[in-house]
Structures are given as C-alpha cells and as structure tokens.
Scaffold this active site. Structure first.
Site, short mmCIF file in Angstrom:
data_model
loop_
_atom_site.label_atom_id
_atom_site.label_comp_id
_atom_site.label_asym_id
_atom_site.label_seq_id
_atom_site.Cartn_x
_atom_site.Cartn_y
_atom_site.Cartn_z
N GLY A 63 0.77 -1.23 0.00
CA GLY A 63 0.00 0.00 0.00
C GLY A 63 0.80 1.28 0.00
O GLY A 63 0.23 2.36 -0.13
N TYR A 99 -9.57 4.35 -12.37
CA TYR A 99 -9.34 4.94 -11.04
C TYR A 99 -9.27 6.46 -11.08
O TYR A 99 -8.82 7.06 -10.11
CB TYR A 99 -7.99 4.48 -10.48
CG TYR A 99 -7.76 2.99 -10.36
CD1 TYR A 99 -8.47 2.22 -9.45
CD2 TYR A 99 -6.77 2.38 -11.12
CE1 TYR A 99 -8.19 0.86 -9.32
CE2 TYR A 99 -6.49 1.02 -10.99
CZ TYR A 99 -7.22 0.27 -10.08
OH TYR A 99 -6.94 -1.07 -9.95
N CYS A 132 -13.19 2.75 -28.95
CA CYS A 132 -14.50 3.38 -29.10
C CYS A 132 -15.24 3.46 -27.77
O CYS A 132 -16.21 2.72 -27.54
CB CYS A 132 -15.29 2.64 -30.16
SG CYS A 132 -14.44 2.76 -31.73
N TYR A 143 0.22 -1.89 -12.19
CA TYR A 143 -1.18 -1.94 -12.61
C TYR A 143 -1.35 -1.34 -14.01
O TYR A 143 -2.33 -0.68 -14.32
CB TYR A 143 -2.09 -1.27 -11.56
CG TYR A 143 -1.84 -1.84 -10.18
CD1 TYR A 143 -2.25 -3.13 -9.87
CD2 TYR A 143 -1.14 -1.12 -9.20
CE1 TYR A 143 -1.99 -3.68 -8.63
CE2 TYR A 143 -0.87 -1.67 -7.95
CZ TYR A 143 -1.30 -2.96 -7.69
OH TYR A 143 -1.02 -3.52 -6.46
#
Ligand SMILES: *Cc1c(COP(=O)(O)O)cnc(C)c1O
Length: 431
Positions: free
Chosen positions: A238, A329, A355, A384
């Site tokens: 984290g 996000y 699209c 990510y």
C-alpha cells in the site's frame, strides 16, 4: 526516485534513449528500469533492516518474468493472488517458500497446488476458507501454514476502488471476530497458525493509516502470539508513490510545495519499526506499486491532432486497453514528449483509438504542441499497467522492454493479433 530523465532534449531510461526503443520496437511500448526496481526494493529493505523481515513483492502490480527475476535475485518473495501467479513466480525463478497466498476466493485446486509447492503461508480471508484449506491439507496428509487477514477497519484515505481495510470491503475478517476465528482454527488439525496479516489499501500517501492500523492490531496480535505461537506479522503493501509532475516544467514548484510530505521508506520505517521491533516477530511486507510503479512508462505515438471548436485532441496509438488506470481509477499519469519541446502549452485531451468516451489519458492538460509521429511517454505506468491490459477492440497486448544500464531487451513480445482469437472456434452447426 526513478531513472527516467532528460539528457539534453531526449528522455532517457538509465543509459538508453527511449525514442530509440520506440523506433526499434514500435509503439505502444512499456519500458521498465531494472535499476529503479532494484533501488526501490533496496530502499525499503534497508529501512526495515532493524527488524527481521521479508519483502513479498505484490506481483499483481507487474508480473513480467524479468521483473520477477529482478526481485527474486534481490532475495524477495512474492505476494500472490492466484495459482497462476504462483506458477509465474516459479517460472521466473521465485522461491515458493517465500510466497504468501492472498485473496478471498481460493479454489480447492489452487489450495492444493500451493500446498504441494510449499508456500510460506496462506493468508486466509474467511472461516469457510480455513476449513477448506484444512480439508485439502488433510487429504494430502500435510500441514498448511496459515495466517488470517484481519480487517482493522481504518480508513486509508485513498481511492474507493483501492480501499480494502474498512468493513465496506470484502477483505479479511472483522477486527472484533479475529480472536474467535483463531481459537476455532486452532482446533483444525491440518493447519499451523503461522501469522497474522493485514492490508488496508493501496496508494497510501501518509504513514498515519499504517500507524493507526498497526497500533490497533498489536494488542490482539500479542494475545494470539501467546496462545498460538505465531511467527510472523504481515503489514501488507500500500505504500504510495508520486504520480505528480516530476519532469514537466511545473515540477520544481510542485516539489517545493509538496515534496517534503512524500511518504518515503525511511518515514514509514521510522514510525513502524519502534512498534514492530518489540514483538519479536518476523515482519512481512507486500509492496507492489512502491517497487514497480515509477519503474515503468508507456510510450505512445501521436497519430492525429484534432482541433474541434472547444478542444485540442491528441489522438495516440495507446489506449485504455493498454493502460486502464485513468479510466478505472481517475488516475493521473504525467505525460511528457520523448523529445522535449519549448514554446507555449496548449490545453489538450490525450485520447486513444478505442471506441469509448472513457478512453482518455488526460483532459484539458497543458501540454507542449505535438504533431503526428511525435512520441509521448506516460510516466509511472510500471504498476497496474500492462498487467491490467486487455485485448478490447481486438487490440493486441503490447511489447515490454527492460533496460539495465546501457542494455535493453524485449521482455515480452508484442502479441500477434491472430493469437487474440486463436482459442475461439466456430460452433459445429456453422460447418
Ligand atoms: C494488492 C495487494 C498488495 C499490494 O498493494 P500495493 O498498493 O501495490 O502495494 C499487497 N497485499 C495484498 C493482499 C494485496 O491485495
């Protein structure tokens, strides 16, 4: 912080000009710095040296074989979330004995595979899972090392999609129930209660939530340690990184204002080591983004510039299927040209060819004027990024390059487009 910088007007990754890579290998292209990966791992490793510890890299953030090998060579283990990840880690030379298996939905087959390979610990997230691990271990005549993930119910103050440590989330077992769970688990004969685990969220930019969660958990942990002889405490991952400008002309001002507040491994360790050291437990960490995030960028080529009445759209060959973080996000990625440009900036939307209106990398951001054939880099795309890529719009998965000093190598080939549908078949009634 990382090893991407301008030398003269050209953006370099370590000793290699990124534009040379783009020309050689084509775009879109992920480029990773081995030195940055190494530095980040070692910074955290050094900061935590006062406690016995193991860094288990959260490989879901970047699971390229060469990235994993870099971590394995530094002595790191892996935080895995599927048996596929365990197979990947082993294929890259990782030691299963340094792997911890997280996730709320481990299947029986996954548990069996991990047990046979000898993972360091299953980080269990529910009582049914503990019972299932016990059953599988009994069938294999093994003892399964387990930890339970405690949900400390602290707010990590991060994006809702990456908050994991409150009772709104599916993760872990409520703080109040944890002692009862260990008491019942201790009666399951094929489990060995090895540790306690937590992970409160991702992209945390201050040490306060970590500190709060650790303090909250310690009294329970000490009781569990006495009753069940636990060996380790995993404080999860984290640790956040800086996505804000680092290379743009506005960078200096940003750093002057906010730079001193950045969460560093030194600050993290300074607050946590005094709490953790007296426990006498092995401390596990599961950083993903902290190690890989700023170690990668995505290079993309400008295809068109389209000026509408209101907007300046820079249409590039990379898209949301290659890097979904802005769409998913609302993430910020710094965007810089591979060849630095002077002159006025123009508010631009950098968008891909997919699209979807959500297919954008930034909106109304002041960027240098660019034209067809120019290259742009999206920074901090090492975590990510490629791992979340899809083939939406039948766009092939892009190539990845690892740089080490003046060396560079393709570490994932660009996917041939026909591979995308290679597993598909016409139903027999069409024949
Ligand atoms: C995703 C995850 C991590 C890594 O998170 P980062 O924010 O990338 O450090 C660590 N532990 C668990 C259990 C995770 O699910």
């Amino acid at each position: 912080m990382h090893d991407f910088r301008y030398v003269g007007h050209k953006l370099y990754c370590e000793g290699v000009a990124v534009a040379t890579l783009a020309k050689t290998f084509g775009t879109p292209l992920y480029v990773y710095s081995q030195r940055t990966l190494t530095n980040h791992f070692q910074k955290l490793d050094r900061a935590m040296a006062p406690v016995e510890h193991l860094i288990c890299f959260a490989m879901k953030s970047n699971s390229n074989q060469s990235v994993l090998r870099t971590i394995a060579n530094l002595g790191g283990g892996f935080d895995i979330v599927s048996s596929g990840e365990l197979q990947r880690a082993i294929a890259a030379g990782g030691d299963p004995g340094k792997c911890v298996f997280a996730g709320v939905g481990k299947t029986e087959a996954e548990i069996e595979f991990a047990l046979r390979r000898g993972v360091y610990s299953f980080n269990a997230e529910s009582e049914p899972e503990l019972r299932r691990i016990n059953q599988v271990a009994a069938r294999l005549k093994k003892i399964a090392p387990v930890a339970v993930r405690v949900n400390p119910n602290v707010d990590a103050h991060t994006h809702a999609k990456i908050t994991t440590g409150t009772y709104e989330n599916k993760f872990g077992i409520a703080f109040e129930q944890i002692e009862g769970v260990y008491a019942r688990a201790s009666k399951l004969k094929h489990l060995r209660l090895r540790g306690l685990q937590m992970h409160i969220g991702s992209q945390l930019t201050t040490v306060a939530p970590f500190d709060q969660a650790v303090r909250k958990v310690i009294p329970i942990l000490q009781r569990l340690q006495r009753r069940h002889g636990l060996e380790f405490f995993s404080i999860g991952g984290g640790l956040g990184i800086v996505y804000q400008p680092a290379l743009a002309s506005s960078a200096a001002a940003w750093w002057q204002k906010a730079g001193k507040n950045i969460l560093t491994p030194e600050k993290y360790a300074a607050r946590l080591v005094p709490l953790l050291q007296p426990l006498g437990l092995r401390i596990l960490m599961e950083p993903g983004r902290f190690i890989s995030g700023n170690a990668g960028l995505l290079v993309t080529r400008v295809e068109y510039v389209k000026r509408t009445g209101k907007k300046n759209f820079v249409i590039v060959d990379g898209a949301m299927n290659d890097l979904i973080r802005p769409a998913f996000y609302d993430a910020y990625h710094e965007i810089v040209p591979l060849v630095r440009k002077g002159g006025a900036r123009i508010a631009s939307d950098v968008v891909g060819p997919v699209c979807e209106s959500g297919d954008y990398f930034c909106k109304n951001r002041p960027l240098p004027r660019v034209g067809e054939g120019d290259y742009l880099a999206l920074l901090s795309a090492g975590a990510y990024g490629s791992v979340m890529a899809s083939t939406y719009n039948t766009r092939a998965l892009v190539a990845e390059v690892l740089v080490n000093g003046r060396q560079s190598a393709i570490v994932r080939e660009r996917q041939p487009v026909t591979k995308i549908w290679a597993g598909e078949k016409l139903a027999p009634w069409f024949q």
